[in-house]
Design a protein around this motif. Structure first.
Motif, PDB file in Angstrom:
ATOM      1  N   UNK A  78      30.139 -10.438  10.547  1.00  0.00           N
ATOM      2  CA  UNK A  78      28.960 -10.629   9.692  1.00  0.00           C
ATOM      3  C   UNK A  78      29.259 -10.160   8.269  1.00  0.00           C
ATOM      4  N   UNK A  79      29.981  -9.057   8.129  1.00  0.00           N
ATOM      5  CA  UNK A  79      30.322  -8.540   6.793  1.00  0.00           C
ATOM      6  C   UNK A  79      31.291  -9.482   6.085  1.00  0.00           C
ATOM      7  N   UNK A  80      32.289  -9.969   6.799  1.00  0.00           N
ATOM      8  CA  UNK A  80      33.266 -10.886   6.204  1.00  0.00           C
ATOM      9  C   UNK A  80      32.587 -12.179   5.755  1.00  0.00           C
ATOM     10  N   UNK A  81      31.576 -12.618   6.488  1.00  0.00           N
ATOM     11  CA  UNK A  81      30.853 -13.847   6.128  1.00  0.00           C
ATOM     12  C   UNK A  81      30.169 -13.731   4.770  1.00  0.00           C
ATOM     13  N   UNK A  82      29.924 -12.497   4.312  1.00  0.00           N
ATOM     14  CA  UNK A  82      29.285 -12.276   3.019  1.00  0.00           C
ATOM     15  C   UNK A  82      30.290 -12.231   1.864  1.00  0.00           C
ATOM     16  N   UNK A  83      31.570 -12.214   2.156  1.00  0.00           N
ATOM     17  CA  UNK A  83      32.599 -12.102   1.126  1.00  0.00           C
ATOM     18  C   UNK A  83      32.847 -13.448   0.446  1.00  0.00           C
ATOM     19  N   UNK A  84      33.446 -13.403  -0.725  1.00  0.00           N
ATOM     20  CA  UNK A  84      33.763 -14.621  -1.461  1.00  0.00           C
ATOM     21  C   UNK A  84      34.766 -15.497  -0.720  1.00  0.00           C
ATOM     22  N   UNK A  85      35.723 -14.866  -0.058  1.00  0.00           N
ATOM     23  CA  UNK A  85      36.738 -15.664   0.644  1.00  0.00           C
ATOM     24  C   UNK A  85      36.143 -16.502   1.765  1.00  0.00           C
ATOM     25  N   UNK A  86      34.993 -16.077   2.299  1.00  0.00           N
ATOM     26  CA  UNK A  86      34.354 -16.832   3.383  1.00  0.00           C
ATOM     27  C   UNK A  86      33.920 -18.209   2.917  1.00  0.00           C
ATOM     28  N   UNK A  87      33.661 -18.346   1.612  1.00  0.00           N
ATOM     29  CA  UNK A  87      33.244 -19.638   1.058  1.00  0.00           C
ATOM     30  C   UNK A  87      34.437 -20.540   0.740  1.00  0.00           C
ATOM     31  N   UNK A 147      40.777 -14.632   9.644  1.00  0.00           N
ATOM     32  CA  UNK A 147      41.264 -14.301  10.981  1.00  0.00           C
ATOM     33  C   UNK A 147      40.219 -14.721  12.009  1.00  0.00           C
ATOM     34  N   UNK A 148      40.683 -15.234  13.126  1.00  0.00           N
ATOM     35  CA  UNK A 148      39.797 -15.621  14.220  1.00  0.00           C
ATOM     36  C   UNK A 148      39.220 -14.351  14.836  1.00  0.00           C
ATOM     37  N   UNK A 149      37.892 -14.191  14.859  1.00  0.00           N
ATOM     38  CA  UNK A 149      37.308 -12.972  15.419  1.00  0.00           C
ATOM     39  C   UNK A 149      37.763 -12.681  16.855  1.00  0.00           C
ATOM     40  N   UNK A 150      38.077 -13.714  17.607  1.00  0.00           N
ATOM     41  CA  UNK A 150      38.519 -13.510  18.998  1.00  0.00           C
ATOM     42  C   UNK A 150      39.877 -12.821  19.073  1.00  0.00           C
ATOM     43  N   UNK A 151      40.620 -12.792  17.962  1.00  0.00           N
ATOM     44  CA  UNK A 151      41.972 -12.231  17.978  1.00  0.00           C
ATOM     45  C   UNK A 151      42.135 -10.976  17.125  1.00  0.00           C
ATOM     46  N   UNK A 152      41.036 -10.385  16.687  1.00  0.00           N
ATOM     47  CA  UNK A 152      41.137  -9.196  15.845  1.00  0.00           C
ATOM     48  C   UNK A 152      41.729  -8.035  16.638  1.00  0.00           C
ATOM     49  N   UNK A 153      42.646  -7.314  16.002  1.00  0.00           N
ATOM     50  CA  UNK A 153      43.330  -6.214  16.690  1.00  0.00           C
ATOM     51  C   UNK A 153      43.958  -5.260  15.678  1.00  0.00           C
ATOM     52  N   UNK A 154      44.274  -4.064  16.167  1.00  0.00           N
ATOM     53  CA  UNK A 154      45.016  -3.058  15.402  1.00  0.00           C
ATOM     54  C   UNK A 154      46.403  -2.989  16.038  1.00  0.00           C
ATOM     55  N   UNK A 202      43.977 -14.131   5.269  1.00  0.00           N
ATOM     56  CA  UNK A 202      45.256 -14.346   4.590  1.00  0.00           C
ATOM     57  C   UNK A 202      45.019 -15.324   3.449  1.00  0.00           C
ATOM     58  N   UNK A 203      44.434 -14.813   2.349  1.00  0.00           N
ATOM     59  CA  UNK A 203      44.128 -15.719   1.244  1.00  0.00           C
ATOM     60  C   UNK A 203      45.349 -16.208   0.487  1.00  0.00           C
ATOM     61  N   UNK A 204      46.462 -15.464   0.590  1.00  0.00           N
ATOM     62  CA  UNK A 204      47.655 -15.877  -0.129  1.00  0.00           C
ATOM     63  C   UNK A 204      47.357 -16.110  -1.595  1.00  0.00           C
ATOM     64  N   UNK A 205      47.953 -17.149  -2.157  1.00  0.00           N
ATOM     65  CA  UNK A 205      47.671 -17.503  -3.546  1.00  0.00           C
ATOM     66  C   UNK A 205      46.725 -18.705  -3.621  1.00  0.00           C
ATOM     67  N   UNK A 206      46.086 -19.017  -2.493  1.00  0.00           N
ATOM     68  CA  UNK A 206      45.164 -20.153  -2.425  1.00  0.00           C
ATOM     69  C   UNK A 206      43.755 -19.784  -2.887  1.00  0.00           C
ATOM     70  N   UNK A 207      43.477 -18.479  -3.003  1.00  0.00           N
ATOM     71  CA  UNK A 207      42.171 -17.993  -3.437  1.00  0.00           C
ATOM     72  C   UNK A 207      42.392 -17.226  -4.740  1.00  0.00           C
ATOM     73  N   UNK A 208      41.511 -17.413  -5.693  1.00  0.00           N
ATOM     74  CA  UNK A 208      41.648 -16.752  -6.993  1.00  0.00           C
ATOM     75  C   UNK A 208      41.740 -15.243  -6.798  1.00  0.00           C
ATOM     76  N   UNK A 209      42.671 -14.614  -7.529  1.00  0.00           N
ATOM     77  CA  UNK A 209      42.896 -13.164  -7.415  1.00  0.00           C
ATOM     78  C   UNK A 209      41.639 -12.352  -7.688  1.00  0.00           C
ATOM     79  N   UNK A 210      40.809 -12.810  -8.615  1.00  0.00           N
ATOM     80  CA  UNK A 210      39.571 -12.086  -8.927  1.00  0.00           C
ATOM     81  C   UNK A 210      38.638 -12.053  -7.719  1.00  0.00           C
ATOM     82  N   UNK A 211      38.610 -13.144  -6.946  1.00  0.00           N
ATOM     83  CA  UNK A 211      37.777 -13.175  -5.740  1.00  0.00           C
ATOM     84  C   UNK A 211      38.323 -12.223  -4.679  1.00  0.00           C
TER      85      UNK A 211
END
Length: 194
Positions: A19-28, A35-42, A137-146
């Protein structure tokens, strides 16, 4: 097969973080590679490629590490996901969330896992352990400011507390949409016996 040992947060922690990640700029961004929520891990230890014949050795080593960890513990370490940061630069940029709480116990578990793998003469990445959970994993595909804005937005995030009660051996399947298969698991509850 590519293997790694990890702790998986429970569904409530994953739902809260998602839910928190959905509010981030990268979510748009369609290019952010969330990351797929089903595969989140440490990740505690990344083994990399291990031959099928050595799977029994890996399972034995991780079982011994879990047993050593349980010995003398009163309870499972309590963790929460919170804060965040980035690793890498350019194409390799990764946005992550920190693990907080009993991270000293996670450090100890990671050391026990790596020691058991070493004794069994199994491969593992010996980079210093830094407990974190990759969210994108935004890489260089998402603006650095975002990416910077999202990193800052995660600084105030604090998810629900949860017990790290299971060590899991996973198999990693590479590709555009990586997926993981759970191969085995060991309880970290002291009541599980030694």
């Amino acid at each position: 097969m590519r293997l790694f040992a990890a702790i998986h947060p429970p569904p409530a922690a994953v739902t809260d973080l998602t839910a928190r990640v959905a509010e981030l700029r990268i979510a748009a961004s369609v290019d952010a590679r969330l990351a797929d929520p089903a595969h989140l891990h440490l990740t505690l230890a990344f083994l990399g490629d291990v031959s099928d014949e050595r799977l029994v050795d890996v399972e034995s080593a991780l079982g011994l590490a879990a047993q050593s960890f349980r010995h003398g513990r009163v309870s499972s370490p309590r963790l929460r996901l919170g804060g965040g940061g980035t690793f890498g630069a350019g194409r390799s940029t990764v946005l992550w969330v920190d693990a907080r709480g009993a991270t000293d116990a996670l450090d100890m578990l990671s050391r026990l896992v790596r020691l058991a793998l070493h004794r069994a003469e199994l491969p593992y990445d010996d980079k210093p352990f830094r407990p974190h959970l990759t969210v994108a994993r935004p890489g260089d595909r998402v603006h650095r400011a975002d990416v910077r804005a999202d990193r800052e937005a995660l600084h105030g995030y604090a998810g629900p507390e949860w017990p790290a009660d299971e060590l899991v051996l996973n198999r990693s399947h590479l590709g555009r949409a990586p997926r993981y298969t759970r191969l085995a698991a060991w309880s970290l509850h002291p009541a599980a016996g030694c």
